[in-house]
Scaffold this motif. Structure first.
Motif, PDB file in Angstrom:
ATOM      1  N   GLY A 143       0.894  -1.208  -0.067  1.00 16.10           N
ATOM      2  CA  GLY A 143       0.017  -0.059  -0.009  1.00 16.10           C
ATOM      3  C   GLY A 143       0.719   1.413   0.000  1.00 16.10           C
ATOM      4  O   GLY A 143       1.985   1.102   0.393  1.00 16.10           O
ATOM      5  N   GLY A 144       0.355   2.424  -0.321  1.00 11.43           N
ATOM      6  CA  GLY A 144       1.075   3.705  -0.205  1.00 11.43           C
ATOM      7  C   GLY A 144      -0.067   4.858  -0.840  1.00 11.43           C
ATOM      8  O   GLY A 144      -1.078   4.521  -1.125  1.00 11.43           O
ATOM      9  N   TRP A 145       0.637   6.227  -0.856  1.00 11.50           N
ATOM     10  CA  TRP A 145      -0.145   7.228  -1.098  1.00 11.50           C
ATOM     11  C   TRP A 145       0.431   7.951  -2.488  1.00 11.50           C
ATOM     12  O   TRP A 145       1.362   7.915  -2.422  1.00 11.50           O
ATOM     13  N   ASN A 155      -4.856   5.345 -17.747  1.00 11.98           N
ATOM     14  CA  ASN A 155      -4.496   4.649 -16.274  1.00 11.98           C
ATOM     15  C   ASN A 155      -3.979   5.554 -15.164  1.00 11.98           C
ATOM     16  O   ASN A 155      -3.596   4.863 -14.114  1.00 11.98           O
ATOM     17  N   GLY A 156      -3.766   6.757 -15.325  1.00 11.05           N
ATOM     18  CA  GLY A 156      -3.617   7.531 -14.493  1.00 11.05           C
ATOM     19  C   GLY A 156      -2.011   7.293 -13.724  1.00 11.05           C
ATOM     20  O   GLY A 156      -1.071   7.083 -14.362  1.00 11.05           O
ATOM     21  N   PRO A 175      -5.814   0.108  -7.917  1.00  9.61           N
ATOM     22  CA  PRO A 175      -6.522   0.853  -8.829  1.00  9.61           C
ATOM     23  C   PRO A 175      -5.960   2.056  -9.210  1.00  9.61           C
ATOM     24  O   PRO A 175      -4.830   2.460  -8.805  1.00  9.61           O
ATOM     25  N   SER A 176      -6.371   2.392 -10.388  1.00 13.61           N
ATOM     26  CA  SER A 176      -5.694   3.938 -11.112  1.00 13.61           C
ATOM     27  C   SER A 176      -6.125   5.065 -10.009  1.00 13.61           C
ATOM     28  O   SER A 176      -6.974   5.099  -9.533  1.00 13.61           O
ATOM     29  N   VAL A 184      -4.190  10.016  -2.465  1.00  8.40           N
ATOM     30  CA  VAL A 184      -4.843   9.025  -2.277  1.00  8.40           C
ATOM     31  C   VAL A 184      -4.210   7.462  -2.059  1.00  8.40           C
ATOM     32  O   VAL A 184      -3.395   7.277  -2.443  1.00  8.40           O
ATOM     33  N   PHE A 185      -4.942   6.934  -0.999  1.00  8.72           N
ATOM     34  CA  PHE A 185      -4.318   5.843  -0.677  1.00  8.72           C
ATOM     35  C   PHE A 185      -4.844   4.650  -1.907  1.00  8.72           C
ATOM     36  O   PHE A 185      -5.824   4.532  -2.145  1.00  8.72           O
ATOM     37  N   THR A 186      -3.954   3.957  -2.132  1.00  9.47           N
ATOM     38  CA  THR A 186      -3.784   2.819  -3.099  1.00  9.47           C
ATOM     39  C   THR A 186      -3.077   1.486  -2.697  1.00  9.47           C
ATOM     40  O   THR A 186      -2.266   1.669  -1.844  1.00  9.47           O
ATOM     41  N   TYR A 187      -3.472   0.473  -3.283  1.00  7.71           N
ATOM     42  CA  TYR A 187      -3.007  -0.594  -2.511  1.00  7.71           C
ATOM     43  C   TYR A 187      -3.054  -1.841  -3.563  1.00  7.71           C
ATOM     44  O   TYR A 187      -3.957  -2.133  -4.568  1.00  7.71           O
TER      45      TYR A 187
END
Length: 744
Positions: A143-145, A155-156, A175-176, A184-187
């Motif tokens: 995970g990360g920001w 696909n950002g 997710p994009s 935004v947190f994405t994982y």
């Protein structure tokens, strides 16, 4: 028409009325109903158990009660170490057309994030230099920001776990992240099927640009091993919930100093709490069930070299360091935050274990020659090994720390700071490298062979009022750390990097809660700054120098920066009382525990010849008296049960010797369910301890007051009480208890 009684509503026939069987039976039913309610209040009912979660909780209490939590521990092991804190571009590589640099203006954690810019149109990316171990059959969360500044491709921005075997093939992506104004947190969640036969992975950040020069930032990356149950639960959680449960932390963090607030009360506990451990109040003491322990691996230990024929590294050990459960039950952290894995045989650098031949008492660790500076054929002495663990690297005079020492020439030692290597010294260091050294201490977290219990220090007590309460659960509170204010002439500073290192607190601050001058809150005389300049953490504090007393002792209570100090508290159970009997029993237990602690302390001090006979008095009212409605009324406490030297005049205690005093009072109003009841212990006519409660239904209303004050000769202590039931109300009992605990 019959009248009714004011409390139970029983029908009272008039003198000219005939009592009907129906009215008689209705009265019996009312009596039976109220007896049932009274009986419930005096039954020995179990306490109500509730679940509290990290953050804010709504607690609906059936009555005013002490709230007794039972905290549970948690351990977060970020397998990226500190590589994900985005404070060092040397931890990252350009993969596709990109350039990257530290960005102090846009960040989530620490002082920087990493900004990545496209030098091509299309895909551009960076990845970690290091590969991180994963195991077959295990589950992981990467995970990360990320903040997509202007990557306009379809696909950002994506966070991807890629194979360590080739460094480019994606295993799983998050997710994009679309263009936006915030992080935004994405994982990416990894199952055994995703990992397959891979033994390592890279963290990979990929942007998609439509023109050259588009950008994104990232910060706070983490890789956690999770259970299958945790993996399955991710599908039911929002991104915000996942980010809160699996936040970024440096290397290994456990729940440190759990805390809670409820209404106007708080509870701060000073202890680590590892996964599988509990912390609860038992017989008036907060007791930790301790299963793990942390040790700092520095030059103060007795290090020895293990004679092994190894290439590229050396193995050192400490005999009888601890009694561990087994060789694998450790989390070891290197000076740079890297997680050092446990291995049964140390066949590579950066591995460690407790040796089974010693009964898991002797600790072994392998050190690369590149880190230590020891040449391939050089045999370091015990003191040179100690110097390494104090943060020093060995090399030869005329060379650089990158060259190391192969046994010829004059020995030198240097340490590494943010600005690079120091000039070095020819004298073998026997103490820690200076405070600007960016090689931190090795740390070892290990499982005890046998769990133990230990009493932990705490401050405060949790209580809730009848009805809806807001209870906040958090962690990381450092209580009353001694501070060293630095006076710069016109102002005095604490935790300022612009004044002197001596003003800094031990940990980076997240929030300053209080400041004490000689154990008395003085926060109102100081100003808290939360700008980005000259701060060790997020907040510093200063005051005009005329407010500073150089002869006083100052201390600070604060919340430490969580990513460098603590893991978040998991859910835990708490108990509260549900009726009058359990409430009174709880209060009696609390008072008995306080009395036990006080008498035990008195005995210890007396045995050491440190206990002087202190002043003590207890006065109370001798008769039940009627208290006027809606009027603060002075209590005439005329019955003296104990007095060892204070003056008493018209129900007022007069101080005869200066010092620090504990003052308490117990007030009991007659049964009446209407209105409020109040009590106010006053010092020289001004409020010292004050409380107002709602009248208790169907029973007497009790108020307990407790305070501590520094008093001087001639000060007076009096008690005032209040009620607004609508008419005069009897005071059944009131007392003032005072004890001198310090001062000549």
């Amino acid at each position: 028409m019959p009248t009714t009684t004011p409390n139970l509503g029983l029908k009272k026939p008039l003198g000219n009325e005939i009592v009907s069987r129906q009215a008689y039976n209705e009265n019996l039913d009312l009596l039976d109903q109220n007896v049932t309610e009274y009986k419930r209040e005096i039954e020995d009912l179990p306490r109500q158990s509730i679940t509290l979660s990290h953050g804010l909780n709504a607690v609906n209490a059936p009555r005013a009660s002490l709230l007794k939590p039972k905290f549970t521990g948690r351990t977060l092991v970020n397998l990226l170490g500190k590589d994900g804190n985005c404070e060092d571009v040397g931890k990252w590589l350009n993969v596709d057309g990109s350039s990257f640099a530290l960005d102090p203006a846009i960040k989530m954690f620490g002082t920087n994030s990493i900004k990545v810019s496209s030098t091509v149109t299309g895909v551009f990316a960076v990845k970690t230099v290091s590969k991180y171990n994963v195991a077959a059959g295990k589950y992981y969360l990467l995970g990360g920001w990320a903040k997509n500044i202007d990557c306009a491709g379809a696909n950002g921005v994506k966070l991807i776990a890629v194979k360590g075997s080739d460094g480019i093939t994606g295993i799983k992506s998050g997710p994009s992240v679309s263009i936006g104004t915030s992080f935004v947190f994405t994982y990416a969640k990894l199952s055994p099927a995703d990992i397959g036969s891979e033994t390592t992975i890279h963290a990979y950040l990929q942007g998609h640009s439509t023109v050259m020069g588009q950008n994104f930032n990232f910060d706070g990356l983490c890789l956690y091993e999770i259970t299958q149950a945790e993996y399955d639960a991710l599908a039911t959680m929002t991104d915000a919930q996942i980010a809160a449960k699996y936040p970024y932390v440096d290397s290994v963090q456990v729940v440190q100093n759990p805390a809670a607030k409820a209404s106007s009360s708080y509870l701060y506990l000073q202890t680590p709490l590892y996964e599988g451990e509990t912390l609860e109040e038992i017989d008036g003491q907060w007791v930790r069930t301790k299963k793990r322990e942390k040790k700092v691996l520095d030059g103060s230990l007795t290090w020895l070299l293990l004679n092994m024929n190894t290439t590229g590294y050396k193995v050192v050990l400490v005999k009888n360091l601890a009694q561990a459960m087994n060789y694998t039950s450790i989390n070891c952290v290197k000076y740079d935050g890297k997680i050092i894995p446990p291995l049964g045989i140390l066949t590579e650098a950066d591995a460690a274990h407790f040796n089974y031949l010693s009964g898991y008492k002797d600790f072994y660790i392998s050190i690369s020659n590149t880190d230590s500076g020891w040449g391939e054929n050089y045999i370091p002495t015990a003191d040179e090994i100690k110097a390494y663990f104090y943060g020093w690297k060995m090399y030869y005079e005329g060379g650089t720390p990158y060259d190391g020492y192969n046994g010829t020439g004059t020995k030198r030692w240097a340490y590494h700071a943010a600005s690079g290597w120091t000039a070095g010294t020819n004298t073998l260091p026997t103490g820690p490298a200076p405070s600007d050294c960016d090689w931190k201490r090795y740390e070892l977290h290990y499982q005890l062979a046998t769990p133990v219990t230990e009493v932990v220090p705490h401050e405060g007590e949790l209580r809730v009022h009848e009805g809806l309460n807001q209870v906040e659960v958090f962690e990381g509170v450092v209580v009353r750390e001694l501070a060293s204010p630095v006076n710069t002439g016109t102002t005095t500073h604490i935790n300022s990097t612009n004044t002197s290192p001596s003003s800094l607190l031990k940990n980076k601050t997240f929030k300053i809660l209080d400041l004490f001058k000689n154990n008395k809150s003085d926060i109102s005389s100081w100003i808290i700054y939360s700008d980005t300049s000259y701060i060790n953490g997020k907040e510093r504090i200063y005051t005009a120098s005329e407010n500073f007393d150089p002869t006083a002792q100052y201390s600070v209570t604060y919340i430490a920066l969580p990513e460098e100090f603590t893991a978040p508290c998991p859910d835990f159970q708490a108990e509260l009382t549900v009726n009058l009997k359990t409430t009174v029993d709880s209060l009696v237990d609390e008072l008995a525990n306080v009395a036990t602690d006080v008498t035990a302390l008195e005995m210890a001090l007396r045995n050491r010849g440190l206990l002087k006979k202190n002043l003590y008095a207890n006065i109370s009212n001798s008769v039940i008296s009627a208290i006027p409605n809606d009027t603060w009324t002075k209590v005439i406490a005329d019955l003296v049960s104990v007095n060892t030297g204070l003056n008493i005049s018209n129900g007022v205690l007069i101080i005869t010797k200066p010092g620090r005093y504990i003052i308490s009072s117990h007030i009991a109003f007659a049964n009446n369910a209407i209105g409020a009841r109040g009590a106010d212990l006053r010092l020289n006519g001004t409020g010292l301890v004050f409380n107002v409660v709602t009248a208790t239904t169907n029973f007497v209303t009790n108020i307990l007051l407790h305070g501590v004050a520094n008093l001087k000769v001639g000060d007076s202590i009096s008690l005032y009480i209040y009620q607004n039931s609508g008419s005069a109300l009897n005071l059944n009992y009131a007392n003032i208890n005072i004890t001198k605990v310090s001062g000549d």
